[in-house]
Design a protein around this motif. Sequence first.
Motif, PDB file in Angstrom:
ATOM      1  N   HIS A 187       8.573  37.280 -19.687  1.00 23.90           N
ATOM      2  CA  HIS A 187       8.860  36.747 -21.017  1.00 23.90           C
ATOM      3  C   HIS A 187       9.862  37.629 -21.708  1.00 23.90           C
ATOM      4  CE1 HIS A 187       5.777  33.715 -21.830  1.00 23.90           C
ATOM      5  NE2 HIS A 187       4.996  34.412 -21.035  1.00 23.90           N
ATOM      6  N   SER A 188      10.733  37.023 -22.460  1.00 22.81           N
ATOM      7  CA  SER A 188      11.388  37.755 -23.522  1.00 22.81           C
ATOM      8  C   SER A 188      10.407  37.633 -24.693  1.00 22.81           C
ATOM      9  CB  SER A 188      12.728  37.134 -23.878  1.00 22.81           C
ATOM     10  OG  SER A 188      13.181  37.714 -25.086  1.00 22.81           O
ATOM     11  N   MET A 189       9.697  38.705 -24.992  1.00 25.94           N
ATOM     12  CA  MET A 189       8.727  38.656 -26.105  1.00 25.94           C
ATOM     13  C   MET A 189       9.448  38.673 -27.451  1.00 25.94           C
ATOM     14  SD  MET A 189       5.429  40.855 -24.853  1.00 25.94           S
ATOM     15  CE  MET A 189       6.124  42.498 -25.028  1.00 25.94           C
ATOM     16  N   THR A 190      10.766  38.925 -27.388  1.00 25.71           N
ATOM     17  CA  THR A 190      11.625  38.816 -28.569  1.00 25.71           C
ATOM     18  C   THR A 190      11.475  37.437 -29.216  1.00 25.71           C
ATOM     19  OG1 THR A 190      13.203  40.104 -27.247  1.00 25.71           O
ATOM     20  CG2 THR A 190      14.028  39.145 -29.285  1.00 25.71           C
ATOM     21  N   LYS A 191      11.111  36.439 -28.414  1.00 26.05           N
ATOM     22  CA  LYS A 191      11.124  35.047 -28.845  1.00 26.05           C
ATOM     23  C   LYS A 191       9.734  34.608 -29.326  1.00 26.05           C
ATOM     24  CE  LYS A 191      15.209  35.742 -27.227  1.00 26.05           C
ATOM     25  NZ  LYS A 191      15.627  35.370 -25.898  1.00 26.05           N
ATOM     26  N   PHE A 192       9.126  33.621 -28.676  1.00 23.24           N
ATOM     27  CA  PHE A 192       7.898  33.034 -29.234  1.00 23.24           C
ATOM     28  C   PHE A 192       6.703  33.990 -29.258  1.00 23.24           C
ATOM     29  CE2 PHE A 192      10.297  29.208 -28.030  1.00 23.24           C
ATOM     30  CZ  PHE A 192      10.255  28.525 -29.238  1.00 23.24           C
ATOM     31  N   VAL A 194      19.991  28.861 -16.722  1.00 26.57           N
ATOM     32  CA  VAL A 194      19.187  30.068 -16.869  1.00 26.57           C
ATOM     33  C   VAL A 194      19.785  30.862 -18.026  1.00 26.57           C
ATOM     34  CG1 VAL A 194      20.534  31.575 -15.296  1.00 26.57           C
ATOM     35  CG2 VAL A 194      18.072  31.825 -15.389  1.00 26.57           C
ATOM     36  N   TYR A 195      18.994  31.729 -18.610  1.00 23.83           N
ATOM     37  CA  TYR A 195      19.493  32.601 -19.677  1.00 23.83           C
ATOM     38  C   TYR A 195      20.800  33.268 -19.200  1.00 23.83           C
ATOM     39  CZ  TYR A 195      19.322  36.218 -23.263  1.00 23.83           C
ATOM     40  OH  TYR A 195      19.628  37.041 -24.319  1.00 23.83           O
ATOM     41  N   GLY A 196      21.860  33.210 -20.003  1.00 25.48           N
ATOM     42  CA  GLY A 196      23.198  33.674 -19.593  1.00 25.48           C
ATOM     43  C   GLY A 196      23.220  35.044 -18.919  1.00 25.48           C
ATOM     44  N   VAL A 234       8.680  33.014 -12.695  1.00 28.58           N
ATOM     45  CA  VAL A 234       9.053  32.058 -13.739  1.00 28.58           C
ATOM     46  C   VAL A 234       9.324  32.791 -15.054  1.00 28.58           C
ATOM     47  CG1 VAL A 234       8.166  30.178 -15.203  1.00 28.58           C
ATOM     48  CG2 VAL A 234       7.878  30.069 -12.739  1.00 28.58           C
ATOM     49  N   ASP A 235      10.441  32.445 -15.665  1.00 27.05           N
ATOM     50  CA  ASP A 235      10.733  32.893 -17.029  1.00 27.05           C
ATOM     51  C   ASP A 235      10.063  31.872 -17.951  1.00 27.05           C
ATOM     52  OD1 ASP A 235      11.813  33.316 -19.561  1.00 27.05           O
ATOM     53  OD2 ASP A 235      13.776  33.911 -18.795  1.00 27.05           O
ATOM     54  N   ASN A 236       8.961  32.294 -18.570  1.00 27.25           N
ATOM     55  CA  ASN A 236       8.133  31.373 -19.376  1.00 27.25           C
ATOM     56  C   ASN A 236       8.406  31.531 -20.880  1.00 27.25           C
ATOM     57  OD1 ASN A 236       6.171  29.327 -19.448  1.00 27.25           O
ATOM     58  ND2 ASN A 236       4.484  30.777 -19.727  1.00 27.25           N
ATOM     59  N   SER A 245      12.967  45.029 -23.193  1.00 28.45           N
ATOM     60  CA  SER A 245      13.574  43.741 -23.559  1.00 28.45           C
ATOM     61  C   SER A 245      13.229  42.738 -22.474  1.00 28.45           C
ATOM     62  CB  SER A 245      15.101  43.888 -23.653  1.00 28.45           C
ATOM     63  OG  SER A 245      15.636  44.165 -22.373  1.00 28.45           O
ATOM     64  N   GLY A 246      13.543  41.478 -22.719  1.00 28.62           N
ATOM     65  CA  GLY A 246      13.362  40.466 -21.681  1.00 28.62           C
ATOM     66  C   GLY A 246      14.212  40.813 -20.461  1.00 28.62           C
ATOM     67  N   MET A 247      15.437  41.298 -20.692  1.00 26.49           N
ATOM     68  CA  MET A 247      16.316  41.646 -19.573  1.00 26.49           C
ATOM     69  C   MET A 247      15.749  42.806 -18.751  1.00 26.49           C
ATOM     70  SD  MET A 247      18.529  39.337 -19.427  1.00 26.49           S
ATOM     71  CE  MET A 247      19.189  40.003 -17.908  1.00 26.49           C
ATOM     72  N   ALA A 248      15.093  43.775 -19.412  1.00 25.56           N
ATOM     73  CA  ALA A 248      14.466  44.885 -18.679  1.00 25.56           C
ATOM     74  C   ALA A 248      13.333  44.347 -17.803  1.00 25.56           C
ATOM     75  CB  ALA A 248      13.947  45.941 -19.646  1.00 25.56           C
TER      76      ALA A 248
HETATM   77  C1  LIG Z   1      16.234  35.921 -24.792  1.00 21.81           C
HETATM   78  C2  LIG Z   1      15.889  35.505 -23.422  1.00 21.81           C
HETATM   79  C3  LIG Z   1      15.885  36.424 -22.358  1.00 21.81           C
HETATM   80  C4  LIG Z   1      16.294  37.865 -22.534  1.00 21.81           C
HETATM   81  O1  LIG Z   1      15.460  38.548 -23.390  1.00 21.81           O
HETATM   82  P1  LIG Z   1      15.893  39.810 -24.293  1.00 21.81           P
HETATM   83  O2  LIG Z   1      14.638  40.157 -24.973  1.00 21.81           O
HETATM   84  O3  LIG Z   1      16.982  39.351 -25.201  1.00 21.81           O
HETATM   85  O4  LIG Z   1      16.391  40.858 -23.349  1.00 21.81           O
HETATM   86  C5  LIG Z   1      15.510  35.971 -21.119  1.00 21.81           C
HETATM   87  N1  LIG Z   1      15.168  34.678 -20.907  1.00 21.81           N
HETATM   88  C6  LIG Z   1      15.177  33.764 -21.898  1.00 21.81           C
HETATM   89  C7  LIG Z   1      14.790  32.364 -21.594  1.00 21.81           C
HETATM   90  C8  LIG Z   1      15.540  34.138 -23.182  1.00 21.81           C
HETATM   91  O5  LIG Z   1      15.550  33.223 -24.150  1.00 21.81           O
END
Ligand SMILES: *Cc1c(COP(=O)(O)O)cnc(C)c1O
Length: 408
Positions: A205-210, A111-113, A183-185, A86-89
Motif C-alpha cells: 500500500h501507499s499508506m499516503t492515500k486511503f 500502474v502507478y507511474g 498486489v498494489d491495493n 513511502s509506497g515506493m519504498a
Molecule cells: C501513490 C501511489 C504509490 C506510491 O506511493 P508513495 O507513498 O507516493 O511512495 C504506489 N501505488 C499507487 C497506486 C499509488 O497511488
Amino acid sequence: MKDHENLNFESMCVHAGIDADEFGAVVPPIYQTSTFKFKSAQHGAALFSGEGKGHIYTRMSNPTIEAMEDSVAALEGGVKAMGCASGMAAINTVFATFLGAGSHVVCSQAVYGPTNTLLRTVYARFGVEISFVDTSNPEDVKAAMKENTRLVYVETPGNPTLAIADLAEIVKIAKEFGAKVCVDNTFMSPALQRPFEFGVDVIIHSMTKFLNGHADVVAGIVVAKEMSDYTLMKKVLNQTGGVIDPFNSFLVHRGIKTLAIRMEKHSENAQKVAEFLEKHEMVEWIKYPGLRSHPQYFTGLKQHKGHGGMITFELKGGYDAGEIMMNSVKLCQLAVSLGGVESLIQHPASMTHFSMGPDARKEAGITEGLVRLSVGIENHKDIIKDLERALYEVGEALTVKQEKNLFR
Ligand SMILES: *Cc1c(COP(=O)(O)O)cnc(C)c1O
C-alpha cells in the motif's frame, strides 16, 4: 487489544494492534527513540541472536511502528507487515526481494507511474527482464509468463485507467510458473478488497492515500501472507533502510480507525459523481468500477465490497479542455495524490504519468485529455456543483474557440 481475531472489520479498524500499556493508555504512545537500552550484556546478545524478545534499534523495529503494522496485517488478513518510508519504498522492498539478474517480472501496464519507471530504469540496469501487460486480460498475463518469471505485479484497479484484474485468475496462472503475486491495493484498501482471499502472496500500500486518509503523511507498507516471505522481505527492508518512523506510524494508525466509514463515504460519493459525469455532454467517456459501462464491471463485483473513490474521465476537447477544467475547479483541489478526505483532481499525462513518456502512456491507455478525480468525503452535492460549474467553463471556452476558428 491485540486479540482481534473474532472482530468484524469496522471493529478491527478501531482496535487492531492496540494493546494498553502499563498506564492503561487507550492510544498507543509514540516511542520517539532511535534505540533501546539492554538490561544486560546477556540480554543484548539474546536480542541479537533472536532468542530474546524486544526492540534493539528503530530501523529494525519499534513499538509504535509495530502497533500500526499489526493493525494493517490484521485488516488484510496477513501474518505480518512492515511499515516503509513511502509506497515506493514498499514496492522497492518487494522488487529487491524477489527480482535479480536473469529473472523476469510481469507487471500491469496501467500502474502507478514511478512503479513503471523504477522497473524500466533501475531494475532493467540490474539485468531484470520486464513485461508490461494488460492484466485486465488474463490471456495476456499467461502469454507473457516465462520459465524465469519470479513475480507478477498487479495493480487493481490500475492507475489511472481503473482497469480491473481478475485476481483469482492471475494467481492460478502465476502458480503454474512458481511465481509470486504482489498486489498494489492502494486504490481499494482492505475495507473494499482483500487480495489474500484470492491467493495473492504479498500486498503493498501507499499508506499516503486511503489508509492514512488525511493527506498529511507519506508512508507505505508491505503485508505478507506467509512468514517465510515476510522474513525475506524484512531483511531486505532492514538492509536498504527505507523504514517508516514512529510519528508517521502513529498518524497512520490514527487514520486507520476511520477507514471503514471513510471508504463507505468515498464509494457513495464517487458513485453519485460518476453517474453525474456519465450523463454530462462535455464528458467523452468515464471509467468508474461502479458503473455498468466499466469493461470489467463484473470482475469488480466478484472482488470489491464497494467501488472506491477514484474516477477517471476524458473530456471532449482533449488536453486544452483538461487544462481549462483544472483551472476552473474550486472545491476539488488541483493536486496529485489521492485518498484523502478532500477531493483532488489532476491530469495524468502532464503530472503523475509524465515520467512514463508518450509512447508508454499511449500503450497503457493514458490519453492526453484524461482527468483523474479522487472523490473526498464532502457532501456530494458540493462536489457535483463544483464539477458542473467547471464543465460549463470548459464548454464555453470550447465554443468560443470554435467560433474563432469559423470566422478566421
Ligand atoms: C501513490 C501511489 C504509490 C506510491 O506511493 P508513495 O507513498 O507516493 O511512495 C504506489 N501505488 C499507487 C497506486 C499509488 O497511488
